[in-house]
Design a protein around this motif. Structure first.
Motif, PDB file in Angstrom:
ATOM      1  N   GLU A  64       0.803  -1.194  -0.033  1.00  0.00           N
ATOM      2  CA  GLU A  64      -0.133   0.090  -0.058  1.00  0.00           C
ATOM      3  C   GLU A  64       0.870   1.265   0.021  1.00  0.00           C
ATOM      4  OE1 GLU A  64      -3.443  -0.707   0.290  1.00  0.00           O
ATOM      5  OE2 GLU A  64      -3.903   1.590   0.078  1.00  0.00           O
ATOM      6  N   ALA A  65       1.815   1.222   0.793  1.00  0.00           N
ATOM      7  CA  ALA A  65       2.836   2.391   1.029  1.00  0.00           C
ATOM      8  C   ALA A  65       3.527   2.438  -0.408  1.00  0.00           C
ATOM      9  CB  ALA A  65       3.900   2.057   2.061  1.00  0.00           C
ATOM     10  N   LYS A  66       3.896   1.707  -0.854  1.00  0.00           N
ATOM     11  CA  LYS A  66       4.601   1.571  -2.243  1.00  0.00           C
ATOM     12  C   LYS A  66       3.741   2.310  -3.615  1.00  0.00           C
ATOM     13  CE  LYS A  66       7.954  -1.334  -1.938  1.00  0.00           C
ATOM     14  NZ  LYS A  66       8.550  -2.714  -2.192  1.00  0.00           N
ATOM     15  N   ASP A  67       2.559   1.669  -3.551  1.00  0.00           N
ATOM     16  CA  ASP A  67       1.657   2.040  -4.479  1.00  0.00           C
ATOM     17  C   ASP A  67       1.182   3.641  -4.326  1.00  0.00           C
ATOM     18  OD1 ASP A  67       1.732  -0.479  -5.490  1.00  0.00           O
ATOM     19  OD2 ASP A  67      -0.270  -0.932  -4.620  1.00  0.00           O
ATOM     20  N   ASN A  68       0.952   3.959  -3.233  1.00  0.00           N
ATOM     21  CA  ASN A  68       0.553   5.446  -3.041  1.00  0.00           C
ATOM     22  C   ASN A  68       1.570   6.175  -3.320  1.00  0.00           C
ATOM     23  OD1 ASN A  68      -2.134   5.869  -1.774  1.00  0.00           O
ATOM     24  ND2 ASN A  68      -1.698   3.749  -1.161  1.00  0.00           N
ATOM     25  N   ALA A  69       2.798   5.794  -3.093  1.00  0.00           N
ATOM     26  CA  ALA A  69       4.218   6.772  -2.973  1.00  0.00           C
ATOM     27  C   ALA A  69       4.536   6.758  -4.493  1.00  0.00           C
ATOM     28  CB  ALA A  69       5.304   6.228  -2.420  1.00  0.00           C
ATOM     29  N   CYS A  70       4.386   5.891  -5.080  1.00  0.00           N
ATOM     30  CA  CYS A  70       4.666   5.999  -6.872  1.00  0.00           C
ATOM     31  C   CYS A  70       3.514   6.849  -7.445  1.00  0.00           C
ATOM     32  CB  CYS A  70       4.426   4.362  -7.232  1.00  0.00           C
ATOM     33  SG  CYS A  70       4.910   4.376  -8.994  1.00  0.00           S
ATOM     34  N   ALA A  71       2.400   6.467  -6.853  1.00  0.00           N
ATOM     35  CA  ALA A  71       1.189   7.360  -7.516  1.00  0.00           C
ATOM     36  C   ALA A  71       1.299   8.826  -7.317  1.00  0.00           C
ATOM     37  CB  ALA A  71      -0.167   6.802  -7.302  1.00  0.00           C
ATOM     38  N   ILE A  72       1.503   9.446  -6.266  1.00  0.00           N
ATOM     39  CA  ILE A  72       1.627  10.560  -5.830  1.00  0.00           C
ATOM     40  C   ILE A  72       2.783  11.454  -5.997  1.00  0.00           C
ATOM     41  CG2 ILE A  72      -0.391  10.084  -4.130  1.00  0.00           C
ATOM     42  CD1 ILE A  72       1.568  11.031  -2.007  1.00  0.00           C
ATOM     43  N   GLU A  73       3.849  10.646  -6.272  1.00  0.00           N
ATOM     44  CA  GLU A  73       5.278  11.092  -6.415  1.00  0.00           C
ATOM     45  C   GLU A  73       5.351  12.163  -7.420  1.00  0.00           C
ATOM     46  OE1 GLU A  73       8.476  11.618  -8.639  1.00  0.00           O
ATOM     47  OE2 GLU A  73       7.633   9.516  -9.000  1.00  0.00           O
ATOM     48  N   HIS A  74       4.739  12.079  -8.215  1.00  0.00           N
ATOM     49  CA  HIS A  74       4.683  13.228  -9.507  1.00  0.00           C
ATOM     50  C   HIS A  74       3.946  14.554  -9.205  1.00  0.00           C
ATOM     51  CE1 HIS A  74       5.584   9.605 -11.862  1.00  0.00           C
ATOM     52  NE2 HIS A  74       4.556   9.339 -11.422  1.00  0.00           N
ATOM     53  N   TYR A  75       3.044  14.458  -8.297  1.00  0.00           N
ATOM     54  CA  TYR A  75       2.328  15.591  -7.961  1.00  0.00           C
ATOM     55  C   TYR A  75       2.743  16.408  -6.804  1.00  0.00           C
ATOM     56  CZ  TYR A  75      -0.130  12.799 -11.316  1.00  0.00           C
ATOM     57  OH  TYR A  75      -0.471  12.078 -12.723  1.00  0.00           O
ATOM     58  N   ILE A  76       3.605  15.870  -6.032  1.00  0.00           N
ATOM     59  CA  ILE A  76       3.866  16.603  -4.683  1.00  0.00           C
ATOM     60  C   ILE A  76       4.860  17.784  -4.900  1.00  0.00           C
ATOM     61  CG2 ILE A  76       5.302  16.348  -2.736  1.00  0.00           C
ATOM     62  CD1 ILE A  76       3.478  14.362  -1.893  1.00  0.00           C
ATOM     63  N   SER A  77       4.644  18.941  -4.448  1.00  0.00           N
ATOM     64  CA  SER A  77       5.670  19.991  -5.010  1.00  0.00           C
ATOM     65  C   SER A  77       6.952  19.806  -4.157  1.00  0.00           C
ATOM     66  CB  SER A  77       4.995  21.387  -4.479  1.00  0.00           C
ATOM     67  OG  SER A  77       4.978  21.651  -3.215  1.00  0.00           O
ATOM     68  N   PRO A  78       7.952  20.474  -4.457  1.00  0.00           N
ATOM     69  CA  PRO A  78       9.268  20.461  -3.822  1.00  0.00           C
ATOM     70  C   PRO A  78       9.172  20.946  -2.368  1.00  0.00           C
ATOM     71  CG  PRO A  78       9.863  21.260  -6.059  1.00  0.00           C
ATOM     72  CD  PRO A  78       8.114  21.050  -5.701  1.00  0.00           C
ATOM     73  N   GLU A 119      -5.182  14.360  -4.385  1.00  0.00           N
ATOM     74  CA  GLU A 119      -5.947  13.825  -3.505  1.00  0.00           C
ATOM     75  C   GLU A 119      -6.697  12.671  -4.559  1.00  0.00           C
ATOM     76  OE1 GLU A 119     -10.208  13.508  -4.482  1.00  0.00           O
ATOM     77  OE2 GLU A 119      -9.936  15.223  -5.242  1.00  0.00           O
ATOM     78  N   HIS A 120      -6.754  12.909  -5.790  1.00  0.00           N
ATOM     79  CA  HIS A 120      -7.261  11.638  -6.701  1.00  0.00           C
ATOM     80  C   HIS A 120      -6.548  10.269  -6.281  1.00  0.00           C
ATOM     81  CE1 HIS A 120      -9.124  15.055  -8.748  1.00  0.00           C
ATOM     82  NE2 HIS A 120      -7.990  15.661  -8.802  1.00  0.00           N
ATOM     83  N   TYR A 121      -5.256  10.476  -6.135  1.00  0.00           N
ATOM     84  CA  TYR A 121      -4.334   9.355  -6.213  1.00  0.00           C
ATOM     85  C   TYR A 121      -4.049   8.707  -5.049  1.00  0.00           C
ATOM     86  CZ  TYR A 121      -3.708  11.905 -10.598  1.00  0.00           C
ATOM     87  OH  TYR A 121      -3.936  12.533 -11.799  1.00  0.00           O
ATOM     88  N   ILE A 122      -4.559   9.031  -3.984  1.00  0.00           N
ATOM     89  CA  ILE A 122      -4.453   8.441  -2.679  1.00  0.00           C
ATOM     90  C   ILE A 122      -5.422   7.444  -2.346  1.00  0.00           C
ATOM     91  CG2 ILE A 122      -4.549   9.031  -0.136  1.00  0.00           C
ATOM     92  CD1 ILE A 122      -2.595  10.930  -0.342  1.00  0.00           C
ATOM     93  N   SER A 123      -4.942   6.206  -2.032  1.00  0.00           N
ATOM     94  CA  SER A 123      -5.831   5.159  -1.716  1.00  0.00           C
ATOM     95  C   SER A 123      -6.957   5.383  -0.505  1.00  0.00           C
ATOM     96  CB  SER A 123      -5.148   3.945  -1.552  1.00  0.00           C
ATOM     97  OG  SER A 123      -4.517   3.903  -0.197  1.00  0.00           O
ATOM     98  N   PRO A 124      -7.950   4.648  -0.378  1.00  0.00           N
ATOM     99  CA  PRO A 124      -8.932   4.947   0.741  1.00  0.00           C
ATOM    100  C   PRO A 124      -8.018   4.604   2.042  1.00  0.00           C
ATOM    101  CG  PRO A 124      -9.957   3.991  -0.987  1.00  0.00           C
ATOM    102  CD  PRO A 124      -8.595   3.867  -1.390  1.00  0.00           C
ATOM    103  N   VAL A 125      -7.365   3.450   2.075  1.00  0.00           N
ATOM    104  CA  VAL A 125      -6.631   3.061   3.106  1.00  0.00           C
ATOM    105  C   VAL A 125      -5.701   3.942   3.764  1.00  0.00           C
ATOM    106  CG1 VAL A 125      -4.936   1.318   4.315  1.00  0.00           C
ATOM    107  CG2 VAL A 125      -6.716   0.570   2.629  1.00  0.00           C
ATOM    108  N   CYS A 126      -4.817   4.570   2.769  1.00  0.00           N
ATOM    109  CA  CYS A 126      -3.867   5.578   2.860  1.00  0.00           C
ATOM    110  C   CYS A 126      -4.610   6.649   3.472  1.00  0.00           C
ATOM    111  CB  CYS A 126      -3.105   6.007   1.630  1.00  0.00           C
ATOM    112  SG  CYS A 126      -1.703   7.117   1.902  1.00  0.00           S
ATOM    113  N   LEU A 127      -5.608   7.187   2.953  1.00  0.00           N
ATOM    114  CA  LEU A 127      -6.214   8.494   3.510  1.00  0.00           C
ATOM    115  C   LEU A 127      -6.734   8.129   5.069  1.00  0.00           C
ATOM    116  CD1 LEU A 127      -7.265  11.199   2.560  1.00  0.00           C
ATOM    117  CD2 LEU A 127      -9.369  10.228   1.978  1.00  0.00           C
ATOM    118  N   GLU A 128      -7.285   7.024   5.024  1.00  0.00           N
ATOM    119  CA  GLU A 128      -7.912   6.773   6.297  1.00  0.00           C
ATOM    120  C   GLU A 128      -6.604   6.694   7.471  1.00  0.00           C
ATOM    121  OE1 GLU A 128      -9.317   2.815   8.923  1.00  0.00           O
ATOM    122  OE2 GLU A 128      -8.855   2.566   6.900  1.00  0.00           O
ATOM    123  N   ARG A 129      -5.697   6.255   7.184  1.00  0.00           N
ATOM    124  CA  ARG A 129      -4.319   6.218   7.851  1.00  0.00           C
ATOM    125  C   ARG A 129      -3.998   7.651   8.374  1.00  0.00           C
ATOM    126  NH1 ARG A 129      -1.457   1.960   9.282  1.00  0.00           N
ATOM    127  NH2 ARG A 129      -3.744   0.819   9.411  1.00  0.00           N
TER     128      ARG A 129
END
Lengths: 167, 167
Positions: free
Chosen positions: A96-110, B105-115
């Motif tokens: 879960e941590a890996k998937d989320n990190a990979c997904a949002i990595e592009h969109y987080i500002s420096p 917001e679009h890319y964070i999983s429900p589990v991650c958001l809950e945490r």
DNA sequence: TATCTTTTTTAGCTTAGTATAATTATGTAC
DNA sequence: GTACATAATTATACTAAGCTAAAAAAGATA
């Protein structure tokens, strides 16, 4: 031509990771890990070649250029910081941590990433806070919504006879 | 037809927010806040109409349906949770916090958001940790990389030592 | 009422990212 | 050294999200 899109960044990372595991990276391998078909890979990779991130002899193996490797390392570093936060601080399961990190990595500002890094550093290096805090939060997660149950492990609790906390 | 893409979700949120401020929402307004041209809005909105999120008489004002409002509220709720974390916990400037929350917001999983929600709750409701922890982290941010400088404000530190804080 | 301005809509084009189907190149087995 | 299997490429098409330019509708004003 043109700049890197989030998707192209994903492909660069994938090639880097594959080349660490496999030595020889093929179009087919990338297609597999990215969950797409080969022609998709050929299309993206041809752009990455034009941009100087990737090299490939016709019908041959793929390799990152020096530029590509630098880019990959930087991207993976970003990803790792976020992953570390999700896993170590928020206690998410590794996948879960890996998937989320990979997904949002592009969109987080420096700036945001830097602040997150500060926070991880703070949590994990401050000798006074670190052990108690994480332990405390773990209990909080496990015991659900019962704050007071979690709080008995808090370092502050031990000294709470002296300073009463309002609110 | 078809599902909601991240971009369509952004338009739904925009319409909701505009309708709270303005009363009447026009194509032009959405174009302005989304930073696109009117025909782009017409295109996306026509899909949202087909999907039952938006209603509009020809050449008229736009309104969310009941479904659209529910969706918007849920999306904005998610966004707010992330925003709150960035602003209250990571101490990001409000704009930076808002932009990042909206983007990821679009890319964070429900589990991650809950945490994440758990974590915010933990930080902000635990009566023993809350005041000291946030104060401590603020100092850490302001004083840069000198951990020990920050740590003198820690509740645990006061417990073990009776030294005055060097700011 | 007639004209001018603003706004929405339509039509057609572009780019990124995906797909399938067909073609071409490589490599291995006899 | 031909033939088959595998892999890469090309050709073509689709969808999402954007654009410009022009047409159509609504609104405002003289």
């Amino acid at each position: 031509m043109s700049g890197l899109t989030p998707r192209k960044e994903d492909y660069i990372k994938a090639i880097y990771k594959l080349s660490e595991r496999n030595r020889a990276v093929r179009v087919k391998d990338i297609a597999q890990v990215m969950g797409v078909r080969a022609p998709t890979v050929v299309g993206i990779v041809s752009m990455l070649k034009e941009d100087g991130y990737v090299e490939q002899e016709p019908y041959g193996y793929l390799e990152l250029t020096a530029l590509g490797r630098e880019k990959a390392k930087a991207l993976i570093h970003r990803e790792q910081l976020i992953y570390k936060f999700f896993e170590d601080v928020l206690k998410l399961p590794s996948d879960e941590a890996k998937d989320n990190a990979c997904a949002i990595e592009h969109y987080i500002s420096p700036v945001c990433l830097e602040r997150l890094l500060f926070f991880i550093e703070f949590i994990s290096t401050c000798p006074h806070v670190k052990p108690k805090f994480l332990e405390h939060f773990s209990k909080f997660i496990n015991d659900g919504d019962d704050i007071n149950l979690a709080c008995v492990a808090c370092c502050c609790h031990e000294m709470s006879q002296e300073s009463e906390v309002a609110q």
